[in-house]
Write an enzyme that holds these catalytic residues in place. Sequence first.
Site, PDB file in Angstrom:
ATOM      1  N   HIS A   1      47.130  16.506  48.492  1.00 42.56           N
ATOM      2  CA  HIS A   1      46.199  17.342  49.257  1.00 42.56           C
ATOM      3  C   HIS A   1      45.995  18.671  48.539  1.00 42.56           C
ATOM      4  CE1 HIS A   1      44.424  19.794  52.413  1.00 42.56           C
ATOM      5  NE2 HIS A   1      45.446  20.616  52.325  1.00 42.56           N
TER       6      HIS A   1
ATOM      7  N   ASP B   1      18.787  27.339  30.291  1.00 38.79           N
ATOM      8  CA  ASP B   1      19.845  26.393  30.648  1.00 38.79           C
ATOM      9  C   ASP B   1      21.165  27.045  30.264  1.00 38.79           C
ATOM     10  OD1 ASP B   1      21.516  24.022  30.995  1.00 38.79           O
ATOM     11  OD2 ASP B   1      19.654  22.872  30.868  1.00 38.79           O
TER      12      ASP B   1
ATOM     13  N   TRP C   1      52.397  20.499  45.183  1.00 40.32           N
ATOM     14  CA  TRP C   1      51.356  20.747  44.170  1.00 40.32           C
ATOM     15  C   TRP C   1      51.890  21.658  43.071  1.00 40.32           C
ATOM     16  CZ3 TRP C   1      48.245  24.909  42.410  1.00 40.32           C
ATOM     17  CH2 TRP C   1      48.526  26.152  42.983  1.00 40.32           C
TER      18      TRP C   1
ATOM     19  N   SER D   1      38.345  20.284  31.209  1.00 40.18           N
ATOM     20  CA  SER D   1      37.039  20.470  31.842  1.00 40.18           C
ATOM     21  C   SER D   1      36.810  21.941  32.182  1.00 40.18           C
ATOM     22  CB  SER D   1      36.965  19.614  33.104  1.00 40.18           C
ATOM     23  OG  SER D   1      35.893  20.017  33.900  1.00 40.18           O
ATOM     24  N   SER D   2      37.839  22.583  32.767  1.00 41.07           N
ATOM     25  CA  SER D   2      37.699  23.988  33.158  1.00 41.07           C
ATOM     26  C   SER D   2      37.492  24.886  31.950  1.00 41.07           C
ATOM     27  CB  SER D   2      38.935  24.466  33.899  1.00 41.07           C
ATOM     28  OG  SER D   2      39.005  23.875  35.160  1.00 41.07           O
TER      29      SER D   2
ATOM     30  N   HIS E   1      49.298  32.364  40.016  1.00 37.94           N
ATOM     31  CA  HIS E   1      48.741  33.511  40.723  1.00 37.94           C
ATOM     32  C   HIS E   1      47.318  33.823  40.278  1.00 37.94           C
ATOM     33  CE1 HIS E   1      48.481  36.625  43.589  1.00 37.94           C
ATOM     34  NE2 HIS E   1      47.826  37.270  42.645  1.00 37.94           N
TER      35      HIS E   1
ATOM     36  N   GLU F   1      45.285  31.775  39.282  1.00 34.77           N
ATOM     37  CA  GLU F   1      44.508  30.670  39.863  1.00 34.77           C
ATOM     38  C   GLU F   1      43.983  31.024  41.252  1.00 34.77           C
ATOM     39  OE1 GLU F   1      43.392  27.767  38.854  1.00 34.77           O
ATOM     40  OE2 GLU F   1      42.751  27.070  40.831  1.00 34.77           O
TER      41      GLU F   1
ATOM     42  N   TYR G   1      42.969  33.826  42.163  1.00 33.87           N
ATOM     43  CA  TYR G   1      41.774  34.655  41.980  1.00 33.87           C
ATOM     44  C   TYR G   1      40.662  33.885  41.300  1.00 33.87           C
ATOM     45  CZ  TYR G   1      44.486  38.209  44.006  1.00 33.87           C
ATOM     46  OH  TYR G   1      45.213  38.907  44.927  1.00 33.87           O
TER      47      TYR G   1
ATOM     48  N   SER H   1      28.809  38.566  47.946  1.00 37.78           N
ATOM     49  CA  SER H   1      28.153  39.784  47.461  1.00 37.78           C
ATOM     50  C   SER H   1      26.657  39.575  47.254  1.00 37.78           C
ATOM     51  CB  SER H   1      28.789  40.246  46.138  1.00 37.78           C
ATOM     52  OG  SER H   1      30.146  40.532  46.338  1.00 37.78           O
TER      53      SER H   1
ATOM     54  N   HIS I   1      56.109  37.145  42.549  1.00 41.52           N
ATOM     55  CA  HIS I   1      56.217  37.317  44.007  1.00 41.52           C
ATOM     56  C   HIS I   1      56.285  35.954  44.715  1.00 41.52           C
ATOM     57  CE1 HIS I   1      51.520  37.732  44.177  1.00 41.52           C
ATOM     58  NE2 HIS I   1      51.869  36.483  44.097  1.00 41.52           N
ATOM     59  N   HIS I   2      56.050  34.875  43.952  1.00 43.57           N
ATOM     60  CA  HIS I   2      56.223  33.542  44.525  1.00 43.57           C
ATOM     61  C   HIS I   2      57.662  33.061  44.426  1.00 43.57           C
ATOM     62  CE1 HIS I   2      51.862  32.770  44.907  1.00 43.57           C
ATOM     63  NE2 HIS I   2      51.783  33.577  43.876  1.00 43.57           N
TER      64      HIS I   2
ATOM     65  N   THR J   1      41.034  45.269  46.265  1.00 43.39           N
ATOM     66  CA  THR J   1      40.522  44.361  47.297  1.00 43.39           C
ATOM     67  C   THR J   1      39.960  45.163  48.462  1.00 43.39           C
ATOM     68  OG1 THR J   1      42.275  42.848  46.647  1.00 43.39           O
ATOM     69  CG2 THR J   1      41.079  42.303  48.645  1.00 43.39           C
TER      70      THR J   1
ATOM     71  N   LYS K   1      36.533  46.360  47.708  1.00 42.19           N
ATOM     72  CA  LYS K   1      35.511  45.333  47.896  1.00 42.19           C
ATOM     73  C   LYS K   1      35.168  45.159  49.380  1.00 42.19           C
ATOM     74  CE  LYS K   1      35.362  41.825  45.146  1.00 42.19           C
ATOM     75  NZ  LYS K   1      34.458  42.043  44.014  1.00 42.19           N
TER      76      LYS K   1
ATOM     77  N   ARG L   1      57.999  24.272  55.524  1.00 35.33           N
ATOM     78  CA  ARG L   1      56.830  23.504  55.098  1.00 35.33           C
ATOM     79  C   ARG L   1      57.297  22.248  54.366  1.00 35.33           C
ATOM     80  NH1 ARG L   1      54.656  26.910  49.813  1.00 35.33           N
ATOM     81  NH2 ARG L   1      53.050  25.300  49.816  1.00 35.33           N
TER      82      ARG L   1
HETATM   83 CU    CU Z   1      50.551  35.095  43.966  1.00 33.40          CU
END
Ligand code: CU
Length: 526
Positions: free
Chosen positions: A77, A106, A142, A169-170, A253, A255, A257, A268, A302-303, A328, A331, A450
């Site tokens: 998931h 293009d 994940w 791909s990315s 991390h 990722e 963003y 925006s 921080h993870h 943030t 924004k 979890r």
């Molecule tokens: Cu993080």
Amino acid sequence: MEAAHAHEDSHDHAPPSGIVRYLTTTNHKDIGSMYLWFSFTMFLVGGIMALTIRSELFQPGLQLVRPEFFNTMTTLHGLIMVFGAIMPAFVGFANWQIPLMIGAPDMAFPRMNNWSFWLLPPAGMLLIGSLFAPGGGPGAGWTMYAPLTVQQGMGMDLTIFAIHILGMSSIMGSINIVTTILNMRAPGMTLMKMPLFVWTWLITAYLLIAVMPVLAGAVTMTLTDRHFGTHFFNPAGGGDPVMFQHIFWFFGHPEVYIIAIPAFGVVSQVFPAFARKPLFGYASMVYATSSIAILSFLVWAHHMYTVGMPVEAQLYYMFATMLIAVPTGVKVFNWVATIWKGSLTFETPMLFALGFLFLFTLGGFTGLVLSVVPIDVQLHDTYYVVAHFHYVMVAGALFSAFSGVYFWLPKWIGKMYDEKLGKIHFWTSIIFFNVAFFPQHFLGLAGMPRRIPDYSLQFADFNMVSTIGAFGFGISQVFFLYILLKAIKSGEKAPQNPWDGADTLEWTHLPSPAPYHSFEEAPQVK
Ligand code: CU
């Protein structure tokens, strides 16, 4: 001369149609649409997995699935929603909108663009197919933490290959986006005149190029640990499982963003259109987004507060993480200032953008809560974390993607969706989203872990509520599919400027050329 001309004419055959057209297309619009449909398909697949998880958790005890299968559901998931649904959705927006917004014919590398997309379906099939591999699907979450990944069946190998392909791909997509933006803007469009959506993708593409190879490295080391006798993450051979977490989150991390920044770009564009005012604080938006991107590289641990790092390191990561709240906040302030005293209307794109604004900010606040070390030590690996990142990912990124689809659909297909049905989609989504995920804050605060298929009795009520919300949310998204198909099949013809927008929507007045097949000669810009 005459003969040579006739010979040339014989090559002038009709462009391919049907599946061959889509397999061989180099047109950014076709490719953008394929990204979006692929994304939506994976969103439904990942959604079915989410509902499997929520069904098992509807009541205490083990009733629906084996615990091993439950673990593969949480793993796939997450991977499918992040890499298969949300990221391709925003790459789809990038393909459709960036050339239109900067006045390019293009993308810079149209054939690589085709290849970037067509790598995705095999990767998606590998992820889903891993469920049927000998030894079962990947059940390590994940995040694929070592050493659990070593004990997994062949499904883990398929997952690793899928991630390699998704990464390629990315990276190719990002190179295309950077090159297009830096080289193919219309004359006079300086960087600081670009629509903000283009800016956010320029920044995101740099993030992707920087961190996707890091993830590829992490899973490659996992692969060689599994099969080739290395011990990168095995203490018995001099390795360190915590190193996996460092490498993973150095990718992971930023990722967050990579997903959030294009979402910022979409809203925006939407707020100024529905407020009939220019975006407030354009330059500060660009600088804030860049600051967020740079800071995102400096906060990964921080993870991992609970791995036993020194207090000094915990303090550093805590304060660095809190620092991200500053840009943030800039924004969020600018978005509010944009709609402040605007002549607002509340069509579906605006509703989803406002939903984003409220709920993404709420997810940001719970992120701040989790940045505080002593609190995180309590809440680590609980449902509080699950609630937090679903506010960021679903109410943040996904609502922004819905906003973008409704906003740009008239441009894409020349037809309008049914506004009444769009509003129903919004209200059912936002209500059921909160029913599903708000109680998870309480479950986490009360200590529910979890990624566990069973729980103690005191968590039963909130879990039941959460599951009901999840099913309501899932049904709303099937309804969204109906809205899309209805618009494509029988939508009313879209007017030139469907949102009665201000000058920020100038580009919608430009007729864009009909899709051409660029294996043939591309139209030349004069
Ligand atoms: Cu993080």
